[in-house]
Design a protein around this motif. Structure first.
Motif, short mmCIF file in Angstrom:
data_model
loop_
_atom_site.label_atom_id
_atom_site.label_comp_id
_atom_site.label_asym_id
_atom_site.label_seq_id
_atom_site.Cartn_x
_atom_site.Cartn_y
_atom_site.Cartn_z
N SER A 223 0.86 -0.69 -0.32
CA SER A 223 -0.04 -0.61 0.17
C SER A 223 1.02 0.77 0.25
O SER A 223 2.14 1.23 0.24
CB SER A 223 -0.96 -0.06 1.20
OG SER A 223 -0.31 0.69 2.13
N LEU A 224 0.01 2.39 -0.27
CA LEU A 224 0.81 3.62 0.25
C LEU A 224 1.82 3.86 1.11
O LEU A 224 2.57 4.05 1.48
CB LEU A 224 -0.31 4.94 -0.95
CG LEU A 224 -0.48 4.75 -1.96
CD1 LEU A 224 -2.01 5.38 -2.24
CD2 LEU A 224 0.69 4.32 -3.19
N SER A 225 1.05 3.37 2.62
CA SER A 225 1.39 4.27 3.51
C SER A 225 1.77 2.38 4.24
O SER A 225 3.16 3.00 4.78
CB SER A 225 -0.07 3.89 4.59
OG SER A 225 -0.64 2.74 4.57
N LYS B 107 0.98 0.30 6.46
CA LYS B 107 0.97 -0.08 7.25
C LYS B 107 0.05 -1.18 7.36
O LYS B 107 -0.56 -1.89 6.55
CB LYS B 107 -0.87 1.35 7.67
CG LYS B 107 -1.04 0.67 9.16
CD LYS B 107 -2.82 1.83 8.63
CE LYS B 107 -3.47 1.59 10.45
NZ LYS B 107 -4.71 2.58 10.88
N SER C 13 4.80 -0.65 2.22
CA SER C 13 5.13 0.65 1.73
C SER C 13 5.49 0.58 0.05
O SER C 13 6.71 -0.08 -0.67
CB SER C 13 5.63 1.22 2.04
OG SER C 13 6.23 2.53 0.81
N GLU D 60 7.22 2.57 -1.16
CA GLU D 60 8.03 3.42 -1.22
C GLU D 60 9.93 2.10 -1.20
O GLU D 60 10.48 2.33 -1.55
CB GLU D 60 8.78 4.28 -0.61
CG GLU D 60 6.80 5.80 -0.32
CD GLU D 60 7.54 5.94 -1.99
OE1 GLU D 60 8.54 6.53 -2.07
OE2 GLU D 60 6.48 6.49 -2.80
N ARG E 76 -4.65 12.53 -0.79
CA ARG E 76 -4.07 11.57 -1.34
C ARG E 76 -4.75 10.98 -2.85
O ARG E 76 -4.56 9.30 -3.10
CB ARG E 76 -4.46 10.94 0.17
CG ARG E 76 -3.38 11.15 1.04
CD ARG E 76 -3.84 10.37 2.56
NE ARG E 76 -3.30 9.22 2.39
CZ ARG E 76 -3.27 7.94 3.33
NH1 ARG E 76 -4.13 8.48 4.67
NH2 ARG E 76 -2.79 7.45 3.15
#
Length: 314
Positions: free
Chosen positions: A168-170, A172, A182, A184, A312
């Motif tokens: 996911s983007l976060s 979490k 992430s 990233e 977002r």
């Protein structure tokens, strides 16, 4: 929270929504305009404080609008087309999308594990070949997007023994995932283990063309299922990945242009399965129920679980 009085409803399901809403107690407590998209006038936006539809009309203006409700799960049609006003609330529809998408994804995974196409070929050849199906418990799936839809899909797949990871983007951590990474991060290791990639990602600037050559190069003989947004995939990169064996098949329910043009090479590729954006169709009943539930929660000052973070994009 906003004070709601005048509500404009439009879109393809407006007649069905009107019929359902008129049978509810809340109908008499508000002022309503139910209109087809072509009949919506600019003055309607200055009369209404609420706009409910699948997408903005071509002549959309914020006027006196305080709240916009998307009758679909995606909101990119609103955020891509409009210069969003900070003081306007945006909500989206949350209903049985996760259950439906989970079942849709599972059906193609089972088709692969149970060798449906292989046995059909054997039948055509009148060949008695005992290819042994692979248990789901031996498979690994990586789901991109761990929101309501992704999490429900993970719940369904993990119930059948599939090992499920999330991205996911976060980053979490969420229930039903072995681990959530992430976007990233360098996710090469988990992608190399993946038998299936499932994208439920929303469309944002960060996810546009996320699945490109550099992504597919990390895969080997992997099944790819996209039920998120078509523009998140570089179609040419996907076709190249299929030809190189990085992908064993692709199941595509969403496309950058819909309907998919007849000239698009995705139609004719033997390893591509196309469905016309039906993996999680919102029924008018479900969409209306979510909209009215959100309206009641706003009126009663309750917390909303379907607010969109406009910055977002989801």
């Amino acid at each position: 929270m906003v004070d709601i009085s005048n509500i404009l409803v439009t879109g393809g399901s407006v007649k069905e929504m009107e019929k359902i809403i008129k049978d509810t107690a809340i109908f008499g407590k508000k002022q309503w305009r139910f209109k087809s998209e072509e009949d919506v006038k600019e003055e309607d936006f200055y009369w209404a404080d609420t706009y409910a539809a699948f997408a903005p009309t071509n002549n959309f203006t914020f006027g006196n609008i305080k709240w916009v409700h998307s009758t679909g799960a995606g909101v990119d049609k609103f955020l891509d087309r409009l210069d969003w006003k900070d003081d306007v609330l945006l909500t989206k529809t949350i209903c049985s999308f996760g259950q439906r998408i989970g079942e849709y994804s599972l059906s193609y995974i089972l088709k692969d594990c149970q060798y449906h196409d292989t046995f059909r070929e054997h039948q055509s050849d009148k060949a008695w070949r005992e290819d042994v199906p692979v248990p789901l418990a031996e498979k690994t799936a990586v789901i991109y997007g761990t929101g309501n839809i992704g999490q429900e899909t993970a719940k369904i797949l993990s119930f059948f023994g599939i090992k499920v990871y999330g991205v996911s983007l976060s980053g979490k951590q969420k229930e039903y995932f072995e681990k959530v990474y992430s976007t990233e991060d360098d996710n090469t290791e988990v992608l190399q283990k993946a038998d299936y990639i499932i994208s439920t990602m929303p469309l944002t600037e960060k996810t546009r063309k996320m699945f490109d050559n550099s992504f597919f190069e990390k895969l080997s003989d992997t099944g790819f299922i996209n039920v998120g947004r078509g523009a998140s995939v570089d179609s040419q990169a996907l076709l190249d990945a299929l030809d190189k064996g990085q992908l064993k098949f692709a199941v595509l329910d969403v496309f950058e242009t819909e309907p998919l043009p007849e000239t698009d090479p995705l139609w004719s590729h033997p390893k591509v399965n196309i469905t016309p954006h039906i993996s999680a169709v919102t029924t008018p009943e479900e969409g209306t129920k979510c909209f009215l539930g959100t309206l009641i929660n706003i009126d009663e000052g309750r917390d909303l679980t379907n607010i969109v973070d406009v910055k977002r994009g989801y």
